[in-house]
Design an enzyme around this catalytic site. Structure first.
Site, PDB file in Angstrom:
ATOM      1  N   GLU A   3       1.317   3.695 -12.449  1.00  0.00           N
ATOM      2  CA  GLU A   3      -0.143   3.759 -12.416  1.00  0.00           C
ATOM      3  C   GLU A   3      -0.636   5.065 -13.032  1.00  0.00           C
ATOM      4  O   GLU A   3       0.069   6.065 -12.958  1.00  0.00           O
ATOM      5  CB  GLU A   3      -0.654   3.601 -10.970  1.00  0.00           C
ATOM      6  CG  GLU A   3      -0.157   4.665 -10.004  1.00  0.00           C
ATOM      7  CD  GLU A   3      -0.617   4.424  -8.562  1.00  0.00           C
ATOM      8  OE1 GLU A   3      -0.402   3.323  -8.024  1.00  0.00           O
ATOM      9  OE2 GLU A   3      -1.192   5.370  -7.992  1.00  0.00           O
ATOM     10  N   THR A  31       0.853  -1.206   0.000  1.00  0.00           N
ATOM     11  CA  THR A  31       0.000   0.000   0.000  1.00  0.00           C
ATOM     12  C   THR A  31       0.881   1.246   0.000  1.00  0.00           C
ATOM     13  O   THR A  31       0.393   2.344   0.269  1.00  0.00           O
ATOM     14  CB  THR A  31      -0.914   0.059   1.257  1.00  0.00           C
ATOM     15  OG1 THR A  31      -0.117  -0.167   2.412  1.00  0.00           O
ATOM     16  CG2 THR A  31      -2.045  -0.928   1.183  1.00  0.00           C
ATOM     17  N   ALA A  32       2.192   1.053  -0.268  1.00  0.00           N
ATOM     18  CA  ALA A  32       3.123   2.193  -0.200  1.00  0.00           C
ATOM     19  C   ALA A  32       3.201   2.867  -1.576  1.00  0.00           C
ATOM     20  O   ALA A  32       2.419   3.776  -1.865  1.00  0.00           O
ATOM     21  CB  ALA A  32       4.474   1.720   0.289  1.00  0.00           C
ATOM     22  N   ARG A  33       4.102   2.384  -2.413  1.00  0.00           N
ATOM     23  CA  ARG A  33       4.211   2.895  -3.773  1.00  0.00           C
ATOM     24  C   ARG A  33       4.621   1.733  -4.676  1.00  0.00           C
ATOM     25  O   ARG A  33       5.428   0.882  -4.288  1.00  0.00           O
ATOM     26  CB  ARG A  33       5.260   4.005  -3.871  1.00  0.00           C
ATOM     27  CG  ARG A  33       4.805   5.349  -3.316  1.00  0.00           C
ATOM     28  CD  ARG A  33       3.697   5.989  -4.155  1.00  0.00           C
ATOM     29  NE  ARG A  33       3.331   7.312  -3.711  1.00  0.00           N
ATOM     30  CZ  ARG A  33       2.278   7.601  -2.933  1.00  0.00           C
ATOM     31  NH1 ARG A  33       1.489   6.632  -2.502  1.00  0.00           N
ATOM     32  NH2 ARG A  33       2.009   8.852  -2.609  1.00  0.00           N
ATOM     33  N   HIS A  73      -5.385   2.187  -5.957  1.00  0.00           N
ATOM     34  CA  HIS A  73      -4.820   3.202  -5.058  1.00  0.00           C
ATOM     35  C   HIS A  73      -5.908   3.817  -4.156  1.00  0.00           C
ATOM     36  O   HIS A  73      -6.165   5.029  -4.212  1.00  0.00           O
ATOM     37  CB  HIS A  73      -4.116   4.302  -5.871  1.00  0.00           C
ATOM     38  CG  HIS A  73      -3.088   5.063  -5.074  1.00  0.00           C
ATOM     39  ND1 HIS A  73      -1.936   5.569  -5.612  1.00  0.00           N
ATOM     40  CD2 HIS A  73      -3.049   5.419  -3.763  1.00  0.00           C
ATOM     41  CE1 HIS A  73      -1.248   6.201  -4.683  1.00  0.00           C
ATOM     42  NE2 HIS A  73      -1.908   6.119  -3.541  1.00  0.00           N
ATOM     43  N   GLY A 105      -5.877   3.569  -0.757  1.00  0.00           N
ATOM     44  CA  GLY A 105      -5.399   3.651   0.629  1.00  0.00           C
ATOM     45  C   GLY A 105      -6.080   4.725   1.464  1.00  0.00           C
ATOM     46  O   GLY A 105      -6.565   4.465   2.559  1.00  0.00           O
ATOM     47  N   SER A 106      -6.124   5.946   0.958  1.00  0.00           N
ATOM     48  CA  SER A 106      -6.681   7.048   1.765  1.00  0.00           C
ATOM     49  C   SER A 106      -8.112   7.392   1.357  1.00  0.00           C
ATOM     50  O   SER A 106      -8.649   8.421   1.777  1.00  0.00           O
ATOM     51  CB  SER A 106      -5.788   8.288   1.629  1.00  0.00           C
ATOM     52  OG  SER A 106      -5.738   8.713   0.283  1.00  0.00           O
TER      53      SER A 106
END
Ligand code: DGY
Length: 321
Positions: free
Chosen positions: A269, A238-240, A287, A289-290
């Site tokens: 991406e 979930t980082a990069r 993407h 995550g947030s």
């Protein structure tokens, strides 16, 4: 009446954030939410005092040097900073702020969603139902891997890594980690520190990547490092995307060296490596995550708090450079 500072807002943000930006600034919005390339950012920033950007806009040195002189600050709607050349920003005297803390929990939640989905074969199960291919319950159907009592290796024990560890304790996992420096005992909370990433990999039945994208972490998870993981390990990111060598990961998912993977972020991406689409043992998300309204509001308000401080001649709370 004093004139408001002019701010370029590069993407469409949640309503409450747009409302605050519109009230506080002469905000140049992007209602259509088209993704701006460097030339568009530079031309739209003419006459602006600041830019509220996202990680979708790139600010390497050659873009920063072309920004109008009037732009004093860049408030990024992200905790990640890999899209901005911080050294060049500093050299130009540009203030850069980000949005730490407020996305920690939502990102750790997605890490756990990926861990569970990958371990419990959520994609295959979901597809079976959507394709009307379920014949009924069977004792050996879609057997996955249990999380409890397994070793979870966390690469990067910053705020998000520690929030992942908190969740993992609830699943009775044994927590191991590698970080640039060892955490004090009150933050470690019993997690086992590994001085080297290789030592961490050797014990990680599950591996969560939670380190930022830097030149040091680029393609961290390559063939050699995957070989160190226990057979049948499960990897989540979930980082990069830049932390993973996609070809190497796909090879390991095909050979069975790795049982499964869960990925929320991808190199290059949104154009992800096509090989992932046909692999049953990878659970993929775009993407997210947030991506909760609460978190995205909080990220936007942080950007505004930082810009307000800049315009008031104060130190912004989340200043990076
Ligand atoms: C972040 O805040 O870094 C998220 O990944 C969005 O870019």
């Amino acid at each position: 009446m004093a004139t408001k500072p002019v701010v370029l807002v590069t993407r469409k943000l949640p309503e409450a954030v747009m409302a605050r930006a519109a009230a506080s600034y002469d905000a140049r919005m992007n209602e259509a939410d088209t993704q701006f390339g460097p030339d568009q950012v530079i031309s739209k920033a003419q006459g602006c005092d600041a830019i509220l950007c996202c990680s979708t806009e790139k600010f390497p040195a050659q873009v920063l040097s072309r920004l109008p002189e009037s732009v004093r600050a860049l408030a990024t709607f992200s905790v990640g900073l890999e899209h901005i050349d911080l050294e060049a920003a500093k050299a130009r005297g540009l203030i850069v702020t980000n949005t730490p803390d407020v996305l920690t929990d939502s990102t750790a939640d997605i890490t756990f969603l990926l861990l569970l989905a990958a371990a419990r074969r959520a994609y295959e199960g979901e597809r079976m139902l959507r394709q009307d291919a379920w014949d009924g319950w069977a004792p050996t159907q879609l057997l996955g891997v249990h999380l409890g009592a397994k070793r979870l290796g966390i690469l990067g024990m910053g705020r998000i890594g520690r929030a992942v560890a908190r969740r993992a304790r609830g699943f009775d996992m044994e927590i191991h980690y590698h970080n640039r420096s060892r955490l004090p005992a009150q933050l470690e909370q019993g997690a086992i520190y590994h001085e080297t990433p290789d030592s961490l990999l050797k014990v990680s039945q599950f591996l969560a990547l939670n380190a930022p994208a830097t030149p040091e972490t680029e393609h961290f998870l390559n063939r050699a490092r995957i070989a160190l993981l226990p057979d049948g390990a499960i990897v989540v990111n979930t980082a990069r995307g830049a932390l993973v060598d996609d070809e190497a990961l796909q090879e390991a998912l095909k050979s069975g060296k790795l049982a499964a993977a869960g990925l929320d972020v991808f190199e290059g991406e949104p154009r992800i490596h096509g090989g992932y689409r046909s692999l049953d043992n990878v659970f993929i998300l775009p993407h997210l995550g947030s991506a909760t309204l609460e978190t995205r509001n909080a990220m936007g308000f942080k950007c505004c708090d930082n810009l307000d401080a800049v315009f008031a001649g104060q130190e912004p709370p989340d200043r990076v450079v």
